[in-house]
Design an enzyme around this catalytic site. Structure first.
Site, PDB file in Angstrom:
ATOM      1  N   VAL A  14      -0.865 -46.380  -8.994  1.00 27.68           N
ATOM      2  CA  VAL A  14      -0.278 -45.032  -8.976  1.00 27.68           C
ATOM      3  C   VAL A  14       0.022 -44.618  -7.546  1.00 27.68           C
ATOM      4  CG1 VAL A  14      -0.597 -42.602  -9.585  1.00 27.68           C
ATOM      5  CG2 VAL A  14      -1.505 -44.371 -11.101  1.00 27.68           C
ATOM      6  N   ASP A  33      -6.683 -47.134   2.528  1.00 23.37           N
ATOM      7  CA  ASP A  33      -7.088 -47.914   1.349  1.00 23.37           C
ATOM      8  C   ASP A  33      -7.958 -49.063   1.823  1.00 23.37           C
ATOM      9  OD1 ASP A  33      -6.974 -49.746  -0.988  1.00 23.37           O
ATOM     10  OD2 ASP A  33      -5.494 -48.296  -1.728  1.00 23.37           O
ATOM     11  N   THR A  37      -9.484 -52.610  -4.999  1.00 24.11           N
ATOM     12  CA  THR A  37      -8.731 -52.985  -6.213  1.00 24.11           C
ATOM     13  C   THR A  37      -7.219 -52.953  -5.972  1.00 24.11           C
ATOM     14  OG1 THR A  37      -8.826 -50.695  -6.992  1.00 24.11           O
ATOM     15  CG2 THR A  37     -10.499 -52.201  -7.845  1.00 24.11           C
ATOM     16  N   SER A  77      -9.972 -44.952  -6.123  1.00 19.11           N
ATOM     17  CA  SER A  77     -11.109 -45.291  -6.978  1.00 19.11           C
ATOM     18  C   SER A  77     -10.725 -46.467  -7.853  1.00 19.11           C
ATOM     19  CB  SER A  77     -11.480 -44.114  -7.893  1.00 19.11           C
ATOM     20  OG  SER A  77     -12.450 -44.521  -8.844  1.00 19.11           O
ATOM     21  N   TYR A 147     -17.890 -44.325 -13.710  1.00 19.79           N
ATOM     22  CA  TYR A 147     -16.539 -43.788 -13.492  1.00 19.79           C
ATOM     23  C   TYR A 147     -16.459 -42.353 -14.002  1.00 19.79           C
ATOM     24  CZ  TYR A 147     -11.380 -43.667 -13.676  1.00 19.79           C
ATOM     25  OH  TYR A 147     -10.053 -43.352 -13.509  1.00 19.79           O
TER      26      TYR A 147
HETATM   27  P1  NAD Z   1      -5.843 -48.802  -8.619  1.00 15.17           P
HETATM   28  O1  NAD Z   1      -7.121 -49.545  -8.708  1.00 15.17           O
HETATM   29  O2  NAD Z   1      -4.571 -49.562  -8.785  1.00 15.17           O
HETATM   30  O3  NAD Z   1      -5.741 -47.995  -7.259  1.00 15.17           O
HETATM   31  C1  NAD Z   1      -6.853 -47.427  -6.629  1.00 15.17           C
HETATM   32  C2  NAD Z   1      -6.735 -47.714  -5.147  1.00 15.17           C
HETATM   33  O4  NAD Z   1      -7.828 -47.098  -4.474  1.00 15.17           O
HETATM   34  C3  NAD Z   1      -6.796 -49.203  -4.820  1.00 15.17           C
HETATM   35  O5  NAD Z   1      -5.749 -49.544  -3.942  1.00 15.17           O
HETATM   36  C4  NAD Z   1      -8.173 -49.359  -4.161  1.00 15.17           C
HETATM   37  O6  NAD Z   1      -8.210 -50.430  -3.251  1.00 15.17           O
HETATM   38  C5  NAD Z   1      -8.356 -48.012  -3.520  1.00 15.17           C
HETATM   39  N1  NAD Z   1      -9.755 -47.622  -3.283  1.00 15.17           N
HETATM   40  C6  NAD Z   1     -10.780 -47.587  -4.170  1.00 15.17           C
HETATM   41  N2  NAD Z   1     -11.894 -47.100  -3.584  1.00 15.17           N
HETATM   42  C7  NAD Z   1     -11.557 -46.813  -2.300  1.00 15.17           C
HETATM   43  C8  NAD Z   1     -12.257 -46.264  -1.203  1.00 15.17           C
HETATM   44  N3  NAD Z   1     -13.549 -45.891  -1.297  1.00 15.17           N
HETATM   45  N4  NAD Z   1     -11.607 -46.102  -0.035  1.00 15.17           N
HETATM   46  C9  NAD Z   1     -10.289 -46.453   0.088  1.00 15.17           C
HETATM   47  N5  NAD Z   1      -9.573 -46.975  -0.934  1.00 15.17           N
HETATM   48  C10 NAD Z   1     -10.200 -47.152  -2.113  1.00 15.17           C
HETATM   49  O7  NAD Z   1      -5.926 -47.627  -9.705  1.00 15.17           O
HETATM   50  P2  NAD Z   1      -4.784 -46.624 -10.198  1.00 15.17           P
HETATM   51  O8  NAD Z   1      -4.535 -46.893 -11.612  1.00 15.17           O
HETATM   52  O9  NAD Z   1      -3.669 -46.602  -9.252  1.00 15.17           O
HETATM   53  O10 NAD Z   1      -5.579 -45.247 -10.105  1.00 15.17           O
HETATM   54  C11 NAD Z   1      -5.409 -44.358  -9.002  1.00 15.17           C
HETATM   55  C12 NAD Z   1      -6.202 -43.095  -9.236  1.00 15.17           C
HETATM   56  O11 NAD Z   1      -5.755 -42.465 -10.446  1.00 15.17           O
HETATM   57  C13 NAD Z   1      -7.700 -43.344  -9.396  1.00 15.17           C
HETATM   58  O12 NAD Z   1      -8.414 -42.286  -8.809  1.00 15.17           O
HETATM   59  C14 NAD Z   1      -7.885 -43.316 -10.893  1.00 15.17           C
HETATM   60  O13 NAD Z   1      -9.171 -42.906 -11.234  1.00 15.17           O
HETATM   61  C15 NAD Z   1      -6.844 -42.292 -11.324  1.00 15.17           C
HETATM   62  N6  NAD Z   1      -6.406 -42.488 -12.711  1.00 15.17           N
HETATM   63  C16 NAD Z   1      -5.578 -43.514 -13.053  1.00 15.17           C
HETATM   64  C17 NAD Z   1      -5.191 -43.658 -14.381  1.00 15.17           C
HETATM   65  C18 NAD Z   1      -4.265 -44.759 -14.826  1.00 15.17           C
HETATM   66  O14 NAD Z   1      -3.949 -44.844 -16.016  1.00 15.17           O
HETATM   67  N7  NAD Z   1      -3.778 -45.599 -13.944  1.00 15.17           N
HETATM   68  C19 NAD Z   1      -5.672 -42.786 -15.352  1.00 15.17           C
HETATM   69  C20 NAD Z   1      -6.537 -41.786 -14.960  1.00 15.17           C
HETATM   70  C21 NAD Z   1      -6.884 -41.622 -13.634  1.00 15.17           C
END
Ligand code: NAD
Length: 318
Positions: A14, A33, A37, A77, A147
């Site tokens: 995202v 970042d 992940t 996250s 989570y």
């Molecule tokens: P993702 O795993 O692709 O992206 C998360 C990014 O955060 C990764 O690049 C990871 O390396 C980075 N990261 C994690 N912990 C970190 C830290 N402590 N310091 C710096 N970087 C860190 O996940 P996503 O699907 O892109 O989700 C992004 C956000 O949206 C998250 O907070 C997630 O909880 C939220 N979210 C996503 C969805 C979905 O369907 N994709 C749904 C609900 C909520």
């Protein structure tokens, strides 16, 4: 001078789409970042842009970044069950310590702060569809609690900073989002189905496939997030697509769109896997004038096209 955005988690799925949109909206974007992940591939096309920079760092240390910011977005996250179960403590820290660090940056700079929360705060919901007023049905000790409870704490902290320090905060609850740049191996349904279908391999389906999900295409999601960022709303506001489908229907759609010979392979259901998920988006419609626009067939076709062009194997880390 361009407004400056600090985007934590910008190398993720995202976050990378958000980074693109912020740049095209005229922001200078600093992505922080730690790649736990995420993938640098997700942002490599942005690195030549003058307003873009990437800092390989944990969001917990955001206060050490130079300069001041107008907008702070917390999208850092692990987000899929296999990934947060593999990194349980880091996931709790992303919701707790990282949220606090980023809130402190927003407080220091007088910036607007946006927290990416999740439909997981509703747990396995007993109310359907889920409105923002529903308090949820969440286990505080089960495997998924790392989570779900981290996000609930992050929301509580965000509201406490708003009440105690007057920080201009907004909480968005994202529902299942899909699109290009998802990690095909992170256990989420759409990339797992697409990867298997493109290889003509059995499509892994948990349970009997009757559990439902409401899938929101990432461009719609990003539009909703930025509408919240541009508003003064505190939220929480659900952003998701209320079009509810069973996982079996989604698998069949992927098979049809890829022209695959795959069949569905039933597998055991993970613990605490929610039965149904569907956002009530009345608030997003009335407060942000937001509606999802991309139909699931169109969104899946774009996602499949991306995986065909880019492959279904990702190279982790730098
Ligand atoms: P993702 O795993 O692709 O992206 C998360 C990014 O955060 C990764 O690049 C990871 O390396 C980075 N990261 C994690 N912990 C970190 C830290 N402590 N310091 C710096 N970087 C860190 O996940 P996503 O699907 O892109 O989700 C992004 C956000 O949206 C998250 O907070 C997630 O909880 C939220 N979210 C996503 C969805 C979905 O369907 N994709 C749904 C609900 C909520």
């Amino acid at each position: 001078m361009s407004p400056r955005a600090l985007l934590a988690g910008g190398a993720g799925f995202v976050g990378s789409h958000l980074a693109e949109r912020l740049l095209s909206d005229g922001y200078e974007v600093v992505v922080v970042d730690n790649l736990i992940t995420g993938f640098v591939d997700n942002i490599s096309h942005l690195r030549a842009e003058p307003g873009f920079s990437f800092v390989l760092h944990s969001a917990e240390d955001a206060q050490t970044l130079p300069g001041r910011f107008d907008l702070v977005l917390h999208f850092a996250s692990p987000a899929s069950p296999p990934r947060y179960l593999a990194h349980p403590i880091e996931t709790l820290h992303a919701g707790s310590n990282a949220t606090e660090a980023l809130l402190n940056v927003a407080r220091r700079d007088g910036a607007r702060f946006i927290l990416a929360s999740t439909s997981e705060v509703y747990g396995d919901p007993s109310v359907h569809p889920q409105t923002e007023e529903y308090w949820g049905n969440v286990s505080s000790t089960g495997p998924r609690s790392v989570y779900d409870e981290a996000k609930r704490y992050a929301e509580a902290l965000t509201f406490a900073y708003r009440r105690s320090f007057g920080v201009d905060t907004g909480v968005v609850r994202l529902f299942n989002t899909y699109g290009p740049r998802m990690d095909p191996d992170d256990g989420r349904a759409v990339p797992a189905f697409v990867k298997a279908a493109l290889a003509n391999e059995p499509i892994p389906l948990h349970g009997d496939g009757s559990q439902t999900r409401s899938l929101c295409y990432v461009d719609d999601q990003v539009r909703g997030i930025l509408a919240l960022a541009a508003s003064a709303e505190a939220g929480p506001i659900n952003i998701g697509n209320p079009h509810e489908q069973s996982l079996l229907e989604i698998a069949e759609l992927v098979i049809a769109l890829t022209g695959s010979t795959s069949t569905v392979e039933l597998q055991p259901r993970p613990i605490d896997d929610p039965e149904r998920r569907q956002p009530d988006i009345t608030k997003a419609q009335s407060l942000l004038a937001w509606n999802p626009e991309v139909h699931v067939e169109e969104g899946l076709a774009r996602t499949i096209a991306w995986f065909v062009a880019n492959g279904t194997t990702r190279t982790p880390l730098v």
